[in-house]
Design a protein around this motif. Structure first.
Motif: not given
Length: 456
Positions: A321-322, A420-424, A345-364
């Motif tokens: 968790l970052d 990273v690539l993502g959606i939001g 925009n100004a924000q403080i953002k939390a990232y969780y990346y402890g998903l089961p496949w994290d060692r293969y493809v890190r997903t946040r």
């Protein structure tokens, strides 16, 4: 002064209206560890001083950052010229919790031009001694609303007993004639048989308050406060004002996620995010749950922007968790239906990346919260609020949930491991009309977007 004191000021910054207009910001002096950040919320409970005003409740979102010189204390942003706690000088911008009620306006104010809350610029001296805390502030209207000035002098001290912590504070505030006349005066053009023309002039207010918090855990705090303000005699004599002390209270909670990394720390990478998207008529929660993803709207308005950020805390408590801090600007493409506009925009953002496949493809999985200030209210909000006969506001709460994957892991290139690539979802909201700071707006807007982010 220990870490357990650090969160009380983080929680008490926006309590000016809890104990009347004369309360002071309590954050800078109380924070023992300068590199700290946190999130929380406070529920203010008070009644405006106007005759017939009802008891009101106001939700204040708290976004806090304490740097060596720059700080954000919920509604106050400032710069400290020195990090020496015994003698401190600073300048700041702050929100003034004063003005006519936006909801349930009492009859005595009928037919009068609005007196709105505004922004004030200020300077402060803070002295810390073995005999207590001494504060002096000067504040001046920065919106050209009242053109008023206020001087504040405060004394406080700190008491500790186990997990309980208390701070009593006494404040005297000298308010200019412009300030009092604007908020509590009746202009000749506004006079009525039961409301004669009246200008109170300058005066002195006195405030006593007690704030405290309880340590639920190392990072979670519950807090409360109560205060009373005695306004000047001539203000209490106004035909608009009830001749009584102004009493207020607050309750709240906040989470301190630890000491952040100084932005000047060598090797601290800068995150840069480019994104673009379209407005959606999906509500926030269905869009967040991936149950609605249509961008077909009648206006087809769009956004494009850039954010810059840095890590505050990585691997909190050893968890995946970052926390990051971001600030950025986006452009609203209104498709010729109204003038395009910028949005900060100004924000403080939390990232969780402890998903089961994290060692293969890190997903946040990310979730950001902060404030959004638009150059002009976006068309999506103007149209939606007009259909509901609701007001709009340039300043709203900002939420930014995202989902991203590591591009380097996807294509097998170590050189792209920081990309990273993502959606939001870019979401502006008035928090259901519960916050005076946000204009008591009930409504907002949602934009679905895609992005690419890398570290420099």
């Amino acid at each position: 002064m220990s870490l357990r004191l650090a969160l009380l000021p983080l929680l008490l910054a926006p309590v000016a209206a809890c104990a009347g207009p004369a309360a002071t910001d309590m954050l800078v002096d109380f924070l023992a560890i300068p590199a700290s950040a946190g999130l929380g919320a406070i529920q203010r409970i008070d009644r405006a001083p106007y005759r017939g005003a009802k008891v009101g409740q106001d939700l204040v979102p708290l976004y806090m950052y304490e740097g060596r010189h720059v700080y954000l204390h919920a509604t106050r942003v400032g710069y400290k010229f020195s990090d020496i706690p015994e003698h401190g000088l600073e300048v700041f911008l702050d929100y003034r919790y004063e003005g006519y009620p936006t909801a349930h306006r009492p009859k005595v104010l009928g037919g009068m031009a609005s007196r709105d809350a505004g922004t004030q610029a200020g300077a402060a001296y803070r002295g810390r001694t073995q005999f207590g805390n001494f504060d002096a502030e000067i504040l001046h209207d920065a919106n050209n609303l009242s053109h008023g000035t206020e001087w504040r002098l405060s004394y406080s001290f700190d008491l500790h007993e186990g997990r309980w912590h208390f701070r009593p504070i006494w404040t005297v505030a000298r308010r200019s004639a412009n300030l009092n006349n604007f908020y509590y005066g009746v202009r000749p053009t506004e006079a009525a048989p039961a409301r004669p023309a009246y200008m109170p002039g300058s005066g002195t207010d006195w405030t006593s308050a007690l704030y405290g918090y309880y340590e639920v855990s190392r990072r979670w705090r519950l807090l409360g406060g109560v205060g009373v303000t005695y306004m000047s005699d001539r203000v209490r004599a106004s035909p608009l004002v009830d001749d009584r002390p102004q009493v207020g209270a607050l309750v709240g909670a906040a989470y301190d996620f630890g000491s952040h990394k100084p932005y000047s720390e060598p090797g601290q990478p800068l995150a840069v995010r480019l994104y673009a998207g379209r407005a959606t008529e999906c509500n926030f929660l269905p869009a967040l749950a991936l149950q609605c993803g249509s961008t077909r709207t009648g206006d087809d308005t769009r956004i494009a922007g850039v954010d810059f950020g840095r890590a505050l805390v990585e691997r909190v408590n050893g968890w995946p968790l970052d926390f990051y801090a971001y600030a950025g600007v986006l452009m609203h493409d209104e498709r010729g239906l109204q003038a395009d506009g910028l949005q900060l925009n100004a924000q403080i953002k939390a990232y969780y990346y402890g998903l089961p496949w994290d060692r293969y493809v890190r997903t946040r999985i990310g979730f950001g919260a902060g404030f959004s200030l638009a150059q002009r209210v976006p068309l999506a909000e103007v149209r939606d609020q007009a259909r509901r006969d609701r007001d709009t506001s340039r300043l709203l709460n900002y939420l930014d949930p995202t989902l991203d994957v590591n591009l380097g892991d996807l294509v097998g290139r170590k050189g792209l491991k920081d990309t990273v690539l993502g959606i939001g979802i870019s979401h502006r909201s008035g928090i259901f009309g519960s916050s005076q700071l946000l204009g008591n707006i009930n409504g907002g807007s949602n934009y679905l977007y895609g992005f690419i982010e890398t570290k420099l």
